[in-house]
Design a protein around this motif. Structure first.
Motif, PDB file in Angstrom:
ATOM      1  N   LYS A 189     -10.519 -14.513  45.469  1.00 12.76           N
ATOM      2  CA  LYS A 189     -10.847 -14.213  44.070  1.00 12.76           C
ATOM      3  C   LYS A 189     -10.196 -12.933  43.578  1.00 12.76           C
ATOM      4  N   GLU A 190      -9.026 -12.610  44.135  1.00  6.27           N
ATOM      5  CA  GLU A 190      -8.257 -11.481  43.635  1.00  6.27           C
ATOM      6  C   GLU A 190      -7.676 -11.830  42.268  1.00  6.27           C
ATOM      7  N   ILE A 191      -7.304 -13.106  42.100  1.00  7.21           N
ATOM      8  CA  ILE A 191      -6.803 -13.623  40.830  1.00  7.21           C
ATOM      9  C   ILE A 191      -7.568 -14.911  40.573  1.00  7.21           C
ATOM     10  N   SER A 192      -8.145 -15.055  39.382  1.00  9.61           N
ATOM     11  CA  SER A 192      -9.041 -16.186  39.143  1.00  9.61           C
ATOM     12  C   SER A 192      -8.353 -17.426  38.586  1.00  9.61           C
ATOM     13  N   SER A 193      -7.158 -17.310  38.062  1.00  2.00           N
ATOM     14  CA  SER A 193      -6.480 -18.434  37.430  1.00  2.00           C
ATOM     15  C   SER A 193      -5.362 -18.969  38.329  1.00  2.00           C
ATOM     16  N   ILE A 194      -5.339 -20.273  38.534  1.00  2.00           N
ATOM     17  CA  ILE A 194      -4.284 -20.895  39.333  1.00  2.00           C
ATOM     18  C   ILE A 194      -2.930 -20.667  38.670  1.00  2.00           C
ATOM     19  N   ARG A 195      -2.897 -20.772  37.358  1.00  2.75           N
ATOM     20  CA  ARG A 195      -1.648 -20.562  36.627  1.00  2.75           C
ATOM     21  C   ARG A 195      -1.117 -19.144  36.838  1.00  2.75           C
ATOM     22  N   GLU A 196      -2.001 -18.170  36.795  1.00  2.00           N
ATOM     23  CA  GLU A 196      -1.606 -16.777  36.985  1.00  2.00           C
ATOM     24  C   GLU A 196      -1.144 -16.522  38.419  1.00  2.00           C
ATOM     25  N   VAL A 197      -1.832 -17.102  39.372  1.00  2.00           N
ATOM     26  CA  VAL A 197      -1.430 -16.946  40.784  1.00  2.00           C
ATOM     27  C   VAL A 197      -0.024 -17.520  40.977  1.00  2.00           C
ATOM     28  N   ALA A 198       0.215 -18.707  40.447  1.00  2.00           N
ATOM     29  CA  ALA A 198       1.526 -19.343  40.584  1.00  2.00           C
ATOM     30  C   ALA A 198       2.616 -18.494  39.939  1.00  2.00           C
ATOM     31  N   ARG A 199       2.326 -17.925  38.785  1.00  4.66           N
ATOM     32  CA  ARG A 199       3.311 -17.096  38.097  1.00  4.66           C
ATOM     33  C   ARG A 199       3.621 -15.827  38.894  1.00  4.66           C
ATOM     34  N   ARG A 200       2.581 -15.168  39.390  1.00  5.17           N
ATOM     35  CA  ARG A 200       2.781 -13.915  40.124  1.00  5.17           C
ATOM     36  C   ARG A 200       3.524 -14.108  41.440  1.00  5.17           C
ATOM     37  N   PHE A 201       3.276 -15.225  42.109  1.00  2.00           N
ATOM     38  CA  PHE A 201       3.914 -15.467  43.400  1.00  2.00           C
ATOM     39  C   PHE A 201       5.188 -16.304  43.278  1.00  2.00           C
ATOM     40  N   ASN A 202       5.543 -16.655  42.028  1.00  2.00           N
ATOM     41  CA  ASN A 202       6.771 -17.399  41.748  1.00  2.00           C
ATOM     42  C   ASN A 202       6.836 -18.706  42.544  1.00  2.00           C
ATOM     43  N   ILE A 203       5.790 -19.524  42.396  1.00  2.00           N
ATOM     44  CA  ILE A 203       5.737 -20.830  43.051  1.00  2.00           C
ATOM     45  C   ILE A 203       5.310 -21.866  42.016  1.00  2.00           C
ATOM     46  N   PRO A 204       5.623 -23.137  42.233  1.00  2.00           N
ATOM     47  CA  PRO A 204       5.216 -24.176  41.288  1.00  2.00           C
ATOM     48  C   PRO A 204       3.691 -24.311  41.242  1.00  2.00           C
ATOM     49  N   ARG A 205       3.154 -24.374  40.025  1.00  2.00           N
ATOM     50  CA  ARG A 205       1.707 -24.495  39.853  1.00  2.00           C
ATOM     51  C   ARG A 205       1.192 -25.788  40.468  1.00  2.00           C
ATOM     52  N   SER A 206       1.946 -26.873  40.311  1.00  2.00           N
ATOM     53  CA  SER A 206       1.499 -28.164  40.838  1.00  2.00           C
ATOM     54  C   SER A 206       1.409 -28.141  42.363  1.00  2.00           C
ATOM     55  N   THR A 207       2.347 -27.466  43.007  1.00  2.00           N
ATOM     56  CA  THR A 207       2.320 -27.347  44.464  1.00  2.00           C
ATOM     57  C   THR A 207       1.094 -26.567  44.901  1.00  2.00           C
ATOM     58  N   LEU A 208       0.812 -25.482  44.206  1.00  2.00           N
ATOM     59  CA  LEU A 208      -0.358 -24.668  44.530  1.00  2.00           C
ATOM     60  C   LEU A 208      -1.640 -25.479  44.352  1.00  2.00           C
ATOM     61  N   GLN A 209      -1.731 -26.225  43.261  1.00  2.00           N
ATOM     62  CA  GLN A 209      -2.921 -27.055  43.036  1.00  2.00           C
ATOM     63  C   GLN A 209      -3.090 -28.093  44.133  1.00  2.00           C
ATOM     64  N   ASP A 210      -1.990 -28.728  44.520  1.00  2.00           N
ATOM     65  CA  ASP A 210      -2.064 -29.737  45.585  1.00  2.00           C
ATOM     66  C   ASP A 210      -2.547 -29.121  46.890  1.00  2.00           C
ATOM     67  N   ARG A 211      -2.022 -27.964  47.241  1.00  2.00           N
ATOM     68  CA  ARG A 211      -2.430 -27.306  48.482  1.00  2.00           C
ATOM     69  C   ARG A 211      -3.893 -26.910  48.442  1.00  2.00           C
ATOM     70  N   LEU A 212      -4.361 -26.438  47.291  1.00  2.00           N
ATOM     71  CA  LEU A 212      -5.770 -26.062  47.168  1.00  2.00           C
ATOM     72  C   LEU A 212      -6.678 -27.280  47.285  1.00  2.00           C
ATOM     73  N   ARG A 213      -6.163 -28.441  46.938  1.00  2.00           N
ATOM     74  CA  ARG A 213      -6.930 -29.689  47.067  1.00  2.00           C
ATOM     75  C   ARG A 213      -6.867 -30.265  48.475  1.00  2.00           C
ATOM     76  N   GLY A 214      -6.072 -29.629  49.363  1.00  2.00           N
ATOM     77  CA  GLY A 214      -6.050 -30.062  50.752  1.00  2.00           C
ATOM     78  C   GLY A 214      -4.833 -30.844  51.181  1.00  2.00           C
ATOM     79  N   HIS A 215      -3.848 -31.000  50.303  1.00  2.00           N
ATOM     80  CA  HIS A 215      -2.640 -31.720  50.688  1.00  2.00           C
ATOM     81  C   HIS A 215      -1.840 -30.879  51.676  1.00  2.00           C
ATOM     82  N   GLU A 216      -1.216 -31.541  52.629  1.00  2.00           N
ATOM     83  CA  GLU A 216      -0.399 -30.862  53.635  1.00  2.00           C
ATOM     84  C   GLU A 216       1.009 -30.626  53.109  1.00  2.00           C
ATOM     85  N   GLN A 217       1.689 -29.685  53.747  1.00  2.00           N
ATOM     86  CA  GLN A 217       3.105 -29.482  53.478  1.00  2.00           C
ATOM     87  C   GLN A 217       3.825 -30.743  53.952  1.00  2.00           C
TER      88      GLN A 217
END
Length: 76
Positions: free
Chosen positions: A29-57
């Protein structure tokens, strides 16, 4: 002499590291928004959402066409 890695594989390794750090930041909970986390770490938001839902690499998941489980393959 160490093997030479292509630039593409290095980029993917770096991105995977950023994804893991982003997941950790979101779960702590350092950053509360998935969109903001993706922007700060320069990664695709959809990939981050999938990983948070439990999808594997993709590289770690087994192919759909595998007839045997890993245990069965090791046994053979």
């Amino acid at each position: 002499m160490p093997p030479i890695r292509s630039q593409r594989s290095q980029d993917l390794t770096e991105q995977e590291g950023r994804i893991l750090l982003a997941i950790q930041a979101f779960k702590n909970k350092e950053i509360s928004s998935i969109r903001e986390v993706a922007r700060r770490f320069n990664i695709p938001r959809s990939t981050l959402q999938d990983r948070l839902r439990g999808h594997e690499q993709r590289a770690n998941s087994r192919a759909n066409s595998s007839k045997l489980t890993e245990t069965e393959e090791e046994t053979l």
